[in-house]
Design a protein around this motif. Structure first.
Motif, short mmCIF file in Angstrom:
data_model
loop_
_atom_site.label_atom_id
_atom_site.label_comp_id
_atom_site.label_asym_id
_atom_site.label_seq_id
_atom_site.Cartn_x
_atom_site.Cartn_y
_atom_site.Cartn_z
N TYR A 132 0.86 -1.20 0.08
CA TYR A 132 0.02 -0.23 0.00
C TYR A 132 0.68 1.35 -0.17
N TRP A 133 1.94 1.38 0.94
CA TRP A 133 2.90 2.65 0.97
C TRP A 133 3.51 2.76 -0.32
N SER A 134 3.85 1.68 -1.01
CA SER A 134 4.45 1.72 -2.38
C SER A 134 3.76 2.18 -3.55
N MET A 135 2.41 2.09 -3.34
CA MET A 135 1.39 2.71 -4.70
C MET A 135 1.75 4.09 -5.04
N ASP A 136 1.71 4.56 -6.13
CA ASP A 136 2.02 5.88 -6.69
C ASP A 136 0.80 6.80 -5.97
N GLU A 137 -0.30 6.19 -5.95
CA GLU A 137 -1.56 7.06 -5.29
C GLU A 137 -1.33 7.26 -4.12
N THR A 138 -0.71 6.53 -3.13
CA THR A 138 -0.40 6.35 -1.70
C THR A 138 0.86 7.63 -1.60
N ILE A 139 1.81 7.40 -2.45
CA ILE A 139 2.85 8.24 -2.06
C ILE A 139 2.47 9.79 -2.69
N PHE A 140 1.75 10.18 -3.68
CA PHE A 140 1.36 11.28 -3.93
C PHE A 140 0.30 11.67 -2.88
N ILE A 141 -0.59 11.01 -2.37
CA ILE A 141 -1.50 11.72 -1.43
C ILE A 141 -0.58 12.19 -0.10
N SER A 142 0.46 11.23 0.31
CA SER A 142 1.26 11.26 1.37
C SER A 142 2.01 12.82 1.23
N SER A 143 2.50 13.09 0.17
CA SER A 143 3.29 14.22 -0.42
C SER A 143 2.58 15.47 -0.40
#
Length: 330
Positions: A132-143
Motif C-alpha cells: 500500500y505504501w509503495s503505490m503511486d497514489e499513496t505516495i502522491f497523497i502522502s506528499s
C-alpha cells in the motif's frame, strides 16, 4: 451476549471503571482512579498488536465486525454503566483511530528507514502495508498532505506536540493535582505540552513565538496595573491570561493550535474558568477530607499509645500483687 450484558455481569467490580466527560458535544474517556489514564492507550495498543489481521490503511477502513470485536476485547479491561455503552463506543473509536494512525505512521517510518518488521505484526499484514505504501497514489497523497501541513504552519515545519499520548486537557488536570489543586494557566500548559524533554526547548516554533507574544502582553498589562497604583496581585488572573491566549491564537478548523480541548469555538473563557474552579474546589475538598482523616488517625495512634501504656502499668501492678499474695500465702 451483547456488550451491555457483558459489562453488567457480576464480579467486575475490581475492573477500573470508566466515566464519561462530555464537553462541547464530544465524549472523552476517563478512569476513576488517577494515574490510570494511560491504561486506555495501552489496552488499545495491545488490541492492535494481537488482533490486527489485515493491512487497513486507516481505522475508518476497518470492517465494522472487527471494530466490534476490538471493543469487546476493550471491555475485558474496563467497566462502565451499561447504558453508556454507545457513548463509550464512540469515545473508544476516537481513541482507537488516534492510536491506529500513530502506529501506522511509526511502522511506515520503520519501513522507509529500512528497519525490520515490528515484532507484533503478522508478516502478511506487514507485506500488505508495504504494498500500500509503495503505490503511486499513496505516495502522491502522502506528499500532498505533508505539503499542506507545512503551509498551514506558516512554512515553519510540521506542528509538533510533545505531550505524548495524553491530551492537553489531561496534562492540565495532572499539573493541577500535582500543585495541590491549584490550576496552571494556559501558558504553563502549552509550555509543558510543547517542550522537548531532551533539549528543554519548545520544539514547535509557531507555539514558541505565540507563547512569547502572550507573555509580552501579560507583562505589559502588569506594568500598566503597577503604574495605575494597583498592587492587589502580583500576577494576572487566570481568566485574563486565558483571554490573551485565545486572542493570540487564531481559530483553525474549529480549534486553536496549542490549546487543544482547553477551549473551542463554542466554549467561552468564563465557562472554562468556572468549570476549572469547580474542579479545583473538588480537589481542595478531597485534600481537606484526607487531612482530617490523617489527623484522626494520628489522634487514634496517640490514644493507642496511651492505652498501651496504661495496660502495661496495670499488668505490672497485677504482677506485683500476685507476687505479694504468693509471699503472704505460700
Amino acid at each position: 451476549m451483547t456488550i451491555e450484558e457483558f459489562v453488567s455481569q457480576p464480579g467486575r467490580q475490581h475492573i477500573p471503571r470508566l466515566h464519561l466527560d462530555e464537553e462541547n458535544g464530544s465524549t472523552c474517556l476517563h478512569v476513576s482512579m488517577f494515574g490510570l489514564e494511560g491504561e486506555i492507550t495501552k489496552s488499545i495498543l495491545n488490541i492492535l498488536k494481537t488482533q490486527l489481521n489485515h493491512p487497513w490503511p486507516t481505522y475508518g477502513d476497518v470492517d465494522e465486525d472487527i471494530k466490534k470485536m476490538w471493543f469487546k476485547t476493550f471491555a475485558q479491561d474496563f467497566n462502565w454503566e451499561s447504558g453508556h455503552s454507545p457513548k463509550v463506543r464512540r469515545a473508544f473509536d476516537i481513541q482507537a483511530n488516534t492510536s491506529y494512525q500513530n502506529h501506522i505512521y511509526a511502522w511506515k517510518q520503520k519501513w522507509k528507514e529500512g528497519k525490520k518488521m515490528p515484532k507484533c505484526l503478522n508478516p502478511e499484514v506487514w507485506q500488505g502495508f508495504i504494498r500500500y505504501w509503495s503505490m503511486d497514489e499513496t505516495i502522491f497523497i502522502s506528499s500532498q498532505a505533508s505539503t499542506n501541513r507545512r503551509s498551514e504552519h506558516g512554512g515553519k515545519g510540521i506542528a509538533t506536540y510533545n505531550g505524548g499520548s495524553i491530551s492537553i486537557k489531561k496534562h492540565e488536570i495532572k499539573k493541577m493535582i500535582a500543585n495541590g489543586g491549584v490550576a496552571p494557566d494556559w501558558i504553563d500548559v502549552m509550555k509543558t505540552t510543547h517542550t522537548s524533554k531532551k533539549t528543554g526547548q519548545i520544539q514547535d516554533p509557531i507555539v514558541g513565538e505565540r507563547i512569547e507574544r502572550i507573555k509580552l502582553q501579560k507583562m505589559e498589562q502588569l506594568t500598566q496595573f503597577s503604574q495605575n497604583g494597583s498592587s492587589s496581585s502580583i500576577d494576572l488572573p487566570h481568566e485574563e491570561i486565558h483571554r490573551l491566549c485565545v486572542e493570540e491564537i487564531p481559530l483553525t478548523k474549529g480549534r486553536r493550535s496549542g490549546l487543544g480541548s482547553l477551549v473551542s469555538q463554542d466554549r467561552s473563557i468564563s465557562s472554562a474558568f468556572l468549570r476549572d474552579n469547580e474542579l479545583i474546589q473538588q480537589i481542595q475538598d478531597l485534600n481537606r477530607i484526607v487531612k482530617e482523616k490523617d489527623e484522626a488517625v494520628k489522634e487514634l495512634k496517640q490514644q493507642n499509645i496511651k492505652i498501651t501504656k496504661q495496660f502495661t502499668e496495670i499488668q505490672t501492678t497485677l504482677s506485683q500483687l500476685q507476687s505479694f499474695i504468693s509471699s503472704k500465702f505460700p
